[in-house]
Enzyme design. Structure first.
Site, PDB file in Angstrom:
ATOM      1  N   GLU A 230     -10.833   0.539  -9.334  1.00 58.05           N
ATOM      2  CA  GLU A 230     -11.935   0.289  -8.402  1.00 58.05           C
ATOM      3  C   GLU A 230     -13.140   1.133  -8.776  1.00 58.05           C
ATOM      4  O   GLU A 230     -13.023   2.298  -9.104  1.00 58.05           O
ATOM      5  CB  GLU A 230     -11.490   0.620  -6.976  1.00 58.05           C
ATOM      6  CG  GLU A 230     -12.586   0.409  -5.931  1.00 58.05           C
ATOM      7  CD  GLU A 230     -12.072   0.610  -4.502  1.00 58.05           C
ATOM      8  OE1 GLU A 230     -10.994   0.081  -4.176  1.00 58.05           O
ATOM      9  OE2 GLU A 230     -12.749   1.297  -3.735  1.00 58.05           O
TER      10      GLU A 230
ATOM     11  N   HIS B  94     -12.648  -2.404   4.694  1.00 62.31           N
ATOM     12  CA  HIS B  94     -11.256  -2.496   5.146  1.00 62.31           C
ATOM     13  C   HIS B  94     -11.204  -2.504   6.676  1.00 62.31           C
ATOM     14  O   HIS B  94     -12.035  -1.891   7.329  1.00 62.31           O
ATOM     15  CB  HIS B  94     -10.452  -1.307   4.620  1.00 62.31           C
ATOM     16  CG  HIS B  94     -10.279  -1.311   3.132  1.00 62.31           C
ATOM     17  ND1 HIS B  94     -10.710  -0.282   2.340  1.00 62.31           N
ATOM     18  CD2 HIS B  94      -9.740  -2.232   2.297  1.00 62.31           C
ATOM     19  CE1 HIS B  94     -10.415  -0.558   1.076  1.00 62.31           C
ATOM     20  NE2 HIS B  94      -9.832  -1.736   1.025  1.00 62.31           N
TER      21      HIS B  94
ATOM     22  N   ASN C 252      -7.741  -9.563  -1.385  1.00 72.26           N
ATOM     23  CA  ASN C 252      -6.747  -8.791  -0.636  1.00 72.26           C
ATOM     24  C   ASN C 252      -6.810  -9.113   0.849  1.00 72.26           C
ATOM     25  O   ASN C 252      -7.879  -9.082   1.449  1.00 72.26           O
ATOM     26  CB  ASN C 252      -7.008  -7.297  -0.826  1.00 72.26           C
ATOM     27  CG  ASN C 252      -6.675  -6.829  -2.219  1.00 72.26           C
ATOM     28  OD1 ASN C 252      -6.423  -7.625  -3.110  1.00 72.26           O
ATOM     29  ND2 ASN C 252      -6.677  -5.524  -2.408  1.00 72.26           N
TER      30      ASN C 252
ATOM     31  N   SER D 256     -10.239  -9.680   5.060  1.00 76.40           N
ATOM     32  CA  SER D 256      -9.855 -10.236   6.369  1.00 76.40           C
ATOM     33  C   SER D 256     -11.104 -10.290   7.240  1.00 76.40           C
ATOM     34  O   SER D 256     -11.848  -9.322   7.318  1.00 76.40           O
ATOM     35  CB  SER D 256      -8.808  -9.348   7.047  1.00 76.40           C
ATOM     36  OG  SER D 256      -7.573  -9.453   6.391  1.00 76.40           O
TER      37      SER D 256
ATOM     38  N   SER E 247       0.853  -1.186   0.000  1.00 74.05           N
ATOM     39  CA  SER E 247       0.000   0.000   0.000  1.00 74.05           C
ATOM     40  C   SER E 247       0.888   1.235   0.000  1.00 74.05           C
ATOM     41  O   SER E 247       2.097   1.143   0.235  1.00 74.05           O
ATOM     42  CB  SER E 247      -0.892   0.007   1.242  1.00 74.05           C
ATOM     43  OG  SER E 247      -0.078   0.188   2.399  1.00 74.05           O
TER      44      SER E 247
ATOM     45  N   THR F 148      -5.303  -7.169   7.162  1.00 70.61           N
ATOM     46  CA  THR F 148      -5.575  -7.191   8.601  1.00 70.61           C
ATOM     47  C   THR F 148      -5.237  -8.538   9.251  1.00 70.61           C
ATOM     48  O   THR F 148      -4.650  -8.577  10.335  1.00 70.61           O
ATOM     49  CB  THR F 148      -7.059  -6.826   8.861  1.00 70.61           C
ATOM     50  OG1 THR F 148      -7.313  -5.547   8.257  1.00 70.61           O
ATOM     51  CG2 THR F 148      -7.371  -6.744  10.338  1.00 70.61           C
TER      52      THR F 148
ATOM     53  N   HIS G   9     -11.727  -6.540  -2.013  1.00 65.65           N
ATOM     54  CA  HIS G   9     -10.934  -5.880  -0.963  1.00 65.65           C
ATOM     55  C   HIS G   9     -11.602  -6.101   0.388  1.00 65.65           C
ATOM     56  O   HIS G   9     -12.770  -6.471   0.455  1.00 65.65           O
ATOM     57  CB  HIS G   9     -10.855  -4.380  -1.231  1.00 65.65           C
ATOM     58  CG  HIS G   9      -9.904  -4.017  -2.324  1.00 65.65           C
ATOM     59  ND1 HIS G   9      -8.846  -3.183  -2.134  1.00 65.65           N
ATOM     60  CD2 HIS G   9      -9.857  -4.384  -3.621  1.00 65.65           C
ATOM     61  CE1 HIS G   9      -8.178  -3.044  -3.266  1.00 65.65           C
ATOM     62  NE2 HIS G   9      -8.779  -3.758  -4.192  1.00 65.65           N
ATOM     63  N   GLY G  10     -10.860  -5.829   1.458  1.00 66.94           N
ATOM     64  CA  GLY G  10     -11.433  -5.903   2.807  1.00 66.94           C
ATOM     65  C   GLY G  10     -11.893  -7.302   3.152  1.00 66.94           C
ATOM     66  O   GLY G  10     -12.972  -7.497   3.715  1.00 66.94           O
TER      67      GLY G  10
ATOM     68  N   ASP H 118      -1.034  -1.476  -4.133  1.00 67.41           N
ATOM     69  CA  ASP H 118      -2.408  -1.501  -3.638  1.00 67.41           C
ATOM     70  C   ASP H 118      -2.890  -0.052  -3.452  1.00 67.41           C
ATOM     71  O   ASP H 118      -2.198   0.757  -2.845  1.00 67.41           O
ATOM     72  CB  ASP H 118      -2.411  -2.263  -2.298  1.00 67.41           C
ATOM     73  CG  ASP H 118      -3.805  -2.534  -1.773  1.00 67.41           C
ATOM     74  OD1 ASP H 118      -4.758  -2.568  -2.573  1.00 67.41           O
ATOM     75  OD2 ASP H 118      -3.931  -2.733  -0.541  1.00 67.41           O
TER      76      ASP H 118
END
Ligand SMILES: [Zn+2]
Length: 283
Positions: free
Chosen positions: A133, A179, A229, A210, A49, A232, A207-208, A81
């Site tokens: 995105e 996220h 992705n 975790s 990132s 976390t 994304h997000g 990212d």
């Protein structure tokens, strides 16, 4: 083996599995990811990132990721990212990244199309793949915050137009993930995912991811998600490894002894993800 992001994700798209894109911030994380990929014979994406690049330096991240890719037989891509800065995206390309994300999701559609198109033109000219995105993913990723109530899901019509006009290689969509850690259980809009996948017929990015339950992840993959992705969950494993060791061994001050167990904790979590996503054995 260093390859483009597109090479990895087109295979995943054709065969119906997903590849983990794991965020790297230091050497131990890079090693944990690459060891997990070797052990499970899995293609993998090492991603950094803007915050990660600020912390470690783009040259350090690129050099570590390249060494990791060269020492592994499995396909490895190096990805930026959530790139929001054109100059930084160019810097990543110059440093050997094989995939970049241009995140123009905070802009109105026309503007998002314009900046994405510009990055695609340049990146494609040198064989680098591009992720963009559309829609807004909730939560916080480093310095970018989207209020959860303002998070809007991706519109299939807009997605079709966006891909056609920009020529982007894979698209991150908003279907209810966020996220950072979740407060409750995330409810994902699978119908929307299914429609978007059918209309675009290209690799889709989540994304997000975790903390999303295993069955939701597996369903997303079966409906066409090809890049997942994970940040976390790695941070939490790192934290657990360091904390447990330091609490149990308060007199040890050797960084290798403190960070070694954290590297093992991260590797365990990453192996679980590779099996869950279906990328294990696909290299
Ligand atoms: Zn993200």
């Amino acid at each position: 083996m260093l390859v483009s992001g597109k090479e990895i994700l087109l295979d995943a798209h054709k065969k119906g599995y997903a590849v983990g894109a794991f965020n790297v911030n230091n050497m131990e994380i890079v090693q944990a990811i690459i060891e997990a990929a070797k052990e499970t014979n899995s293609p993998v994406i090492l991603q950094a990132s803007q915050g990660g690049l600020k912390y470690a330096g783009v040259e350090y991240i690129a050099a570590m990721a390249k060494v990791a890719a060269e020492t592994a037989k499995v396909p490895v891509a190096i990805h930026l990212d959530h790139g929001t800065d054109f100059v930084q995206i160019m810097k990543c390309i110059r440093n050997g990244f094989t995939s970049v994300m241009i995140d123009g999701s905070k802009y109105p559609l026309e503007e998002n199309i314009a900046i994405t198109k510009k990055v695609v033109e340049i990146a494609h000219a040198v064989g680098v793949s591009v992720e963009a995105e559309l829609g807004k993913i909730g939560g916080t990723e480093d310095d970018i915050t989207v209020d959860e109530r303002d998070a809007t899901f991706t519109d299939p019509d807009e997605a079709e137009r966006f891909v056609k006009e920009t020529g982007v290689d894979y698209l991150a969509i908003a279907i209810g993930t966020a996220h950072g850690p979740y407060k409750g259980e995330p409810k994902l809009d699978f119908d929307r995912l299914k429609v978007i996948k059918e209309r675009l017929n290209m690799p889709i990015v989540l994304h997000g991811s975790s903390g999303v339950p295993e069955e939701s992840i597996k369903k997303s993959v079966s409906l066409g998600v090809n890049k997942i992705n994970i940040d976390t969950d790695i941070r939490m494993a790192f934290n657990k490894g360091v904390r447990e060791f330091v609490e149990n061994n308060p007199d040890v001050y050797d960084p290798r002894k403190i960070l070694g167990p954290a590297r093992e904790e991260m590797k365990k979590v990453i192996i679980e993800k590779m099996i869950m996503f279906g990328s294990a054995g696909r290299a």
